[in-house]
Write an enzyme that holds these catalytic residues in place. Structure first.
Site, PDB file in Angstrom:
ATOM      1  N   HIS A  86     -20.432  19.344 -12.137  1.00  0.00           N
ATOM      2  CA  HIS A  86     -19.859  21.369 -12.875  1.00  0.00           C
ATOM      3  C   HIS A  86     -19.483  21.337 -14.207  1.00  0.00           C
ATOM      4  O   HIS A  86     -18.952  19.575 -15.226  1.00  0.00           O
ATOM      5  CB  HIS A  86     -17.994  20.926 -11.498  1.00  0.00           C
ATOM      6  CG  HIS A  86     -17.193  20.081 -11.777  1.00  0.00           C
ATOM      7  ND1 HIS A  86     -18.310  18.696 -10.905  1.00  0.00           N
ATOM      8  CD2 HIS A  86     -16.751  19.049 -12.553  1.00  0.00           C
ATOM      9  CE1 HIS A  86     -17.223  17.904 -11.226  1.00  0.00           C
ATOM     10  NE2 HIS A  86     -16.509  18.183 -12.384  1.00  0.00           N
ATOM     11  N   HIS A 135     -20.188  17.009  -7.405  1.00  0.00           N
ATOM     12  CA  HIS A 135     -21.268  18.617  -7.308  1.00  0.00           C
ATOM     13  C   HIS A 135     -20.663  18.388  -9.123  1.00  0.00           C
ATOM     14  O   HIS A 135     -19.761  18.415  -9.779  1.00  0.00           O
ATOM     15  CB  HIS A 135     -20.362  18.892  -6.656  1.00  0.00           C
ATOM     16  CG  HIS A 135     -20.879  20.166  -5.811  1.00  0.00           C
ATOM     17  ND1 HIS A 135     -20.912  20.737  -4.939  1.00  0.00           N
ATOM     18  CD2 HIS A 135     -21.418  21.019  -7.182  1.00  0.00           C
ATOM     19  CE1 HIS A 135     -20.858  21.885  -5.099  1.00  0.00           C
ATOM     20  NE2 HIS A 135     -21.762  22.088  -6.621  1.00  0.00           N
ATOM     21  N   GLY A 143     -16.454   9.724 -15.824  1.00  0.00           N
ATOM     22  CA  GLY A 143     -15.495  10.604 -16.036  1.00  0.00           C
ATOM     23  C   GLY A 143     -15.188  11.509 -14.059  1.00  0.00           C
ATOM     24  O   GLY A 143     -13.946  12.202 -13.863  1.00  0.00           O
ATOM     25  N   GLN A 144     -16.305  11.980 -14.426  1.00  0.00           N
ATOM     26  CA  GLN A 144     -16.627  12.823 -12.942  1.00  0.00           C
ATOM     27  C   GLN A 144     -15.673  11.904 -11.404  1.00  0.00           C
ATOM     28  O   GLN A 144     -15.711  11.238 -11.284  1.00  0.00           O
ATOM     29  CB  GLN A 144     -18.274  12.357 -12.311  1.00  0.00           C
ATOM     30  CG  GLN A 144     -18.653  13.505 -11.318  1.00  0.00           C
ATOM     31  CD  GLN A 144     -19.743  13.911 -10.924  1.00  0.00           C
ATOM     32  OE1 GLN A 144     -20.924  12.742 -11.806  1.00  0.00           O
ATOM     33  NE2 GLN A 144     -20.566  14.768 -10.723  1.00  0.00           N
ATOM     34  N   THR A 145     -15.101  12.737 -10.699  1.00  0.00           N
ATOM     35  CA  THR A 145     -13.953  13.087  -9.614  1.00  0.00           C
ATOM     36  C   THR A 145     -14.841  13.414  -8.661  1.00  0.00           C
ATOM     37  O   THR A 145     -15.006  13.296  -7.174  1.00  0.00           O
ATOM     38  CB  THR A 145     -12.963  12.820 -10.175  1.00  0.00           C
ATOM     39  OG1 THR A 145     -12.849  14.405 -10.447  1.00  0.00           O
ATOM     40  CG2 THR A 145     -12.298  11.873 -11.219  1.00  0.00           C
ATOM     41  N   HIS A 192     -17.372  22.088 -17.256  1.00  0.00           N
ATOM     42  CA  HIS A 192     -16.249  22.346 -17.569  1.00  0.00           C
ATOM     43  C   HIS A 192     -16.068  23.048 -18.902  1.00  0.00           C
ATOM     44  O   HIS A 192     -16.676  22.819 -20.319  1.00  0.00           O
ATOM     45  CB  HIS A 192     -15.108  21.286 -18.421  1.00  0.00           C
ATOM     46  CG  HIS A 192     -14.907  20.134 -17.154  1.00  0.00           C
ATOM     47  ND1 HIS A 192     -13.517  20.242 -16.000  1.00  0.00           N
ATOM     48  CD2 HIS A 192     -15.765  19.204 -16.309  1.00  0.00           C
ATOM     49  CE1 HIS A 192     -13.502  19.091 -15.414  1.00  0.00           C
ATOM     50  NE2 HIS A 192     -15.167  18.599 -15.483  1.00  0.00           N
ATOM     51  N   GLN A 236     -19.478  16.404 -17.213  1.00  0.00           N
ATOM     52  CA  GLN A 236     -18.756  14.127 -17.226  1.00  0.00           C
ATOM     53  C   GLN A 236     -20.103  14.181 -15.634  1.00  0.00           C
ATOM     54  O   GLN A 236     -19.258  14.586 -14.116  1.00  0.00           O
ATOM     55  CB  GLN A 236     -16.840  14.398 -16.398  1.00  0.00           C
ATOM     56  CG  GLN A 236     -16.111  15.150 -17.489  1.00  0.00           C
ATOM     57  CD  GLN A 236     -15.237  14.332 -16.996  1.00  0.00           C
ATOM     58  OE1 GLN A 236     -14.748  13.566 -18.671  1.00  0.00           O
ATOM     59  NE2 GLN A 236     -13.947  14.636 -16.430  1.00  0.00           N
ATOM     60  N   ASN A 281     -10.015  26.644 -11.944  1.00  0.00           N
ATOM     61  CA  ASN A 281      -9.688  25.086 -11.508  1.00  0.00           C
ATOM     62  C   ASN A 281      -7.669  25.052 -11.754  1.00  0.00           C
ATOM     63  O   ASN A 281      -6.630  25.360 -12.285  1.00  0.00           O
ATOM     64  CB  ASN A 281      -9.322  24.158 -13.129  1.00  0.00           C
ATOM     65  CG  ASN A 281      -9.451  23.124 -13.470  1.00  0.00           C
ATOM     66  OD1 ASN A 281      -8.361  22.177 -12.512  1.00  0.00           O
ATOM     67  ND2 ASN A 281     -10.040  22.089 -13.833  1.00  0.00           N
TER      68      ASN A 281
END
Ligand code: AMW
Length: 149
Positions: A96, A94, A89-91, A98, A83, A27
């Site tokens: 993913h 795609h 809260g997904q920005t 965490h 998310q 990250n």
């Protein structure tokens, strides 16, 4: 060959695991040391868009990655979180996962990790000056890659 992660093109140097249908990368703005991401190779936006074999591969990869980052970063637990959608809260559009190694006392209020996950890559917090250098990320990926050889 680079990897697609939503709008981002990810250099192979920051990817430390590739399976048949998934990949894992370090990250650029980790919430805790060892906070990494596991993604399907196919750029699906939402968890419900994944095919059963992609879900299986993603979660098997997440399990292997969790084992490795918990050990490498001397954690004793893991926070594993998706998310899934903008209101969650997904920005990056795609899917993913965490994966965050956790230790006693890393947050004074344990569930603050979720507030940090919500905050860490939005607004001023996501300024390029706050991202790690590519060298730093590549060095971490190289250390993690060794566990999968
Ligand atoms: W999301 O808020 O969409 O659940 O999380 C996106 C994650 O991807 C954040 O942890 C963010 O720091 C990370 N990220 C975004 N772009 C990159 C990139 N190019 N390389 C590495 N990590 C990234």
């Amino acid at each position: 060959m680079s990897f697609r992660f939503g709008q981002h093109l990810i250099k192979p140097s920051v990817v430390f695991l590739k399976t048949e249908l998934s990949f894992a990368l370090v990250n650029r703005k980790p919430v805790v040391p060892g906070h990494v991401l596991v993604c399907p190779l196919r750029p699906a936006e939402r968890f419900c868009d994944l095919r059963p074999e992609e879900v299986a591969d993603l979660f098997r990869a997440t399990q292997m990655v969790g084992n490795v980052v918990e050990k490498h970063f001397c954690g004793t637990s893991l926070t594993i979180s998706i998310q899934d959608g903008p209101e969650a809260g997904q920005t990056v559009k795609h899917v993913h996962v965490h994966v965050l190694p956790r230790r006693a006392g890393d947050f004074s209020r344990n569930d603050s990790v979720y507030d940090e996950l919500e905050r860490h890559d939005k607004g001023e917090e996501d300024a390029p000056s706050k991202w790690r250098s590519e060298e730093d990320m590549a060095a971490e990926a190289a250390s993690l890659k060794k566990y999968f050889q």
